[in-house]
Design an enzyme around this catalytic site. Structure first.
Site, PDB file in Angstrom:
ATOM      1  N   ASP A   1     -16.849  83.726  38.457  1.00 14.91           N
ATOM      2  CA  ASP A   1     -16.837  85.178  38.714  1.00 14.91           C
ATOM      3  C   ASP A   1     -18.250  85.767  38.658  1.00 14.91           C
ATOM      4  O   ASP A   1     -18.496  86.745  37.937  1.00 14.91           O
ATOM      5  CB  ASP A   1     -15.960  85.910  37.691  1.00 14.91           C
ATOM      6  CG  ASP A   1     -14.553  85.369  37.623  1.00 14.91           C
ATOM      7  OD1 ASP A   1     -14.025  84.974  38.668  1.00 14.91           O
ATOM      8  OD2 ASP A   1     -13.984  85.344  36.522  1.00 14.91           O
TER       9      ASP A   1
ATOM     10  N   GLU B   1      -6.938  89.350  44.028  1.00 11.49           N
ATOM     11  CA  GLU B   1      -7.739  89.844  42.915  1.00 11.49           C
ATOM     12  C   GLU B   1      -9.219  89.876  43.297  1.00 11.49           C
ATOM     13  O   GLU B   1      -9.573  89.724  44.465  1.00 11.49           O
ATOM     14  CB  GLU B   1      -7.524  88.975  41.675  1.00 11.49           C
ATOM     15  CG  GLU B   1      -7.801  87.505  41.865  1.00 11.49           C
ATOM     16  CD  GLU B   1      -7.316  86.652  40.698  1.00 11.49           C
ATOM     17  OE1 GLU B   1      -6.586  87.167  39.835  1.00 11.49           O
ATOM     18  OE2 GLU B   1      -7.683  85.453  40.662  1.00 11.49           O
TER      19      GLU B   1
ATOM     20  N   GLY C   1      -2.494  85.622  32.689  1.00  9.97           N
ATOM     21  CA  GLY C   1      -1.155  85.866  33.199  1.00  9.97           C
ATOM     22  C   GLY C   1      -0.507  87.156  32.718  1.00  9.97           C
ATOM     23  O   GLY C   1       0.608  87.464  33.110  1.00  9.97           O
TER      24      GLY C   1
END
Length: 339
Positions: A36, A226, A117
């Site tokens: 990321d 996402e 999650g």
């Protein structure tokens, strides 16, 4: 002379085609394990912030380069997970998805905490006057919680991205799974606006006809969208997202998609004209034989537009930093992936 002129024209056309190909940087140094990534330049140095711990145990490892090819670890943001996050989310061990920007004479780092999650998540903000750790002005100051999501919300407060709309407005896109990518308006201090409290929807996945049921207490895999990142180019706002599944080594299926809009709040559409809120999206990055699951992207716009992202080694399944220029053809971005 006529033949020479024709040859010159052909050579020019060939060179223009070559120039339109994205340049993929050959990276070396401390690039393995990057996840990321978010990129910023200050002075002559590029900085990349990434999810997870630094080797010294600090949160958000920082990597530095003076040429975009040779990278070295050069610090971290937080010494540890902030106490206020430990109180709100005791199970959180690592912070996720840093997003760095420069506004109002300061660097802002939006970041997320969560449990894998779950949508009991939150986004925080830290600020600094400089990215240069050797400067006496260097100090990350945590401003705390910007907002959070809870069980029952149709969104997940992770993967933040800050964007200015060019008209005095500041915005934060975010989201993962559930009902997709959302956006809030911010105030001048970088917190949620108290005058515009609309929750804008930017993108979501379309439910397949034969959708598999979700695992217990988890979102369904088909909802996987996402890592939003919005950049302005040529009169449009471009919304990049990551579809499908990250973080699964050689089984990672991430791919990077894009849509565009004349307005920062949408509606965003793909190259075919399909709305991103109806499951639309145009592919920008897909796996190849060498690198799997390219995503978690961020963009640095400037003299040359850059996209930094992670991908998984097809042999080992381990993530590593990837970096490419963005080339624009017909108003749409093209990005390269290493071979």
């Amino acid at each position: 002379m006529r033949v020479a002129g024709v040859l010159s024209t052909l050579l020019l056309a060939v060179n223009l085609c070559r120039a339109a190909e994205p340049h993929v940087y050959l990276l070396s140094g401390d690039v393995a394990g990057t996840h990321d990534p978010s990129i910023m330049k200050e002075g002559k140095t590029w900085y990349v912030f990434a999810t997870g711990k630094a080797p010294d145990g600090g949160q958000f490892a920082v990597r530095c380069s003076d040429d975009l090819e040779h990278w070295k670890l050069c610090g971290h943001v937080f010494d540890a997970v902030p106490d206020w996050i430990k109180e709100r989310s005791p199970g959180t061990k690592d912070l996720w998805a840093p997003d760095v920007s420069y506004v109002n004479h300061e660097y802002r780092l939006y970041y997320a905490y969560s449990l894998f999650g779950k949508n009991t998540s939150g986004i925080g903000l830290a600020v600094n006057k400089t990215l240069d750790a050797k400067s006496p002005a260097f100090k990350w100051v945590d401003k705390g919680l910007v907002f959070e999501s809870k069980v029952g919300d149709n969104y997940n407060a992770i993967d933040p991205n800050f964007i200015l709309d060019g008209k005095g407005g500041a915005w934060l896109s975010f989201g993962s799974f559930w009902d997709g990518i959302k956006m809030w308006r911010l105030d001048d201090a970088g917190m949620l606006s108290k005058t515009d409290t609309t929750l804008y929807s930017l993108a979501r996945r379309a439910r397949p006809e034969n959708a598999e049921p979700a695992p217990p207490n988890l979102p369904a895999n088909w909802e996987a969208v996402e890592a939003p990142f919005i950049v302005r180019h040529g009169g449009y706002f471009y919304l990049f997202t990551s579809w499908d599944l990250c973080c699964r080594g050689v089984k990672s299926t991430y791919r990077t998609m894009v849509g565009r809009s004349k307005s920062v709040t949408g509606p965003y559409v793909d190259m075919s004209g399909k709305a991103l809120t109806d499951g639309g999206g145009t592919e920008v990055l897909v796996a190849n034989a060498r690198w799997l699951g390219p995503g978690g992207e961020s963009v640095l716009a400037g003299g040359k537009d850059l996209m930094v992202f992670h991908a998984y080694d097809a042999a080992t399944g381990k993530p590593s930093m990837q970096l490419s220029t963005i080339e624009w053809r017909g108003g749409w971005p093209r990005v390269g992936l290493g071979r």
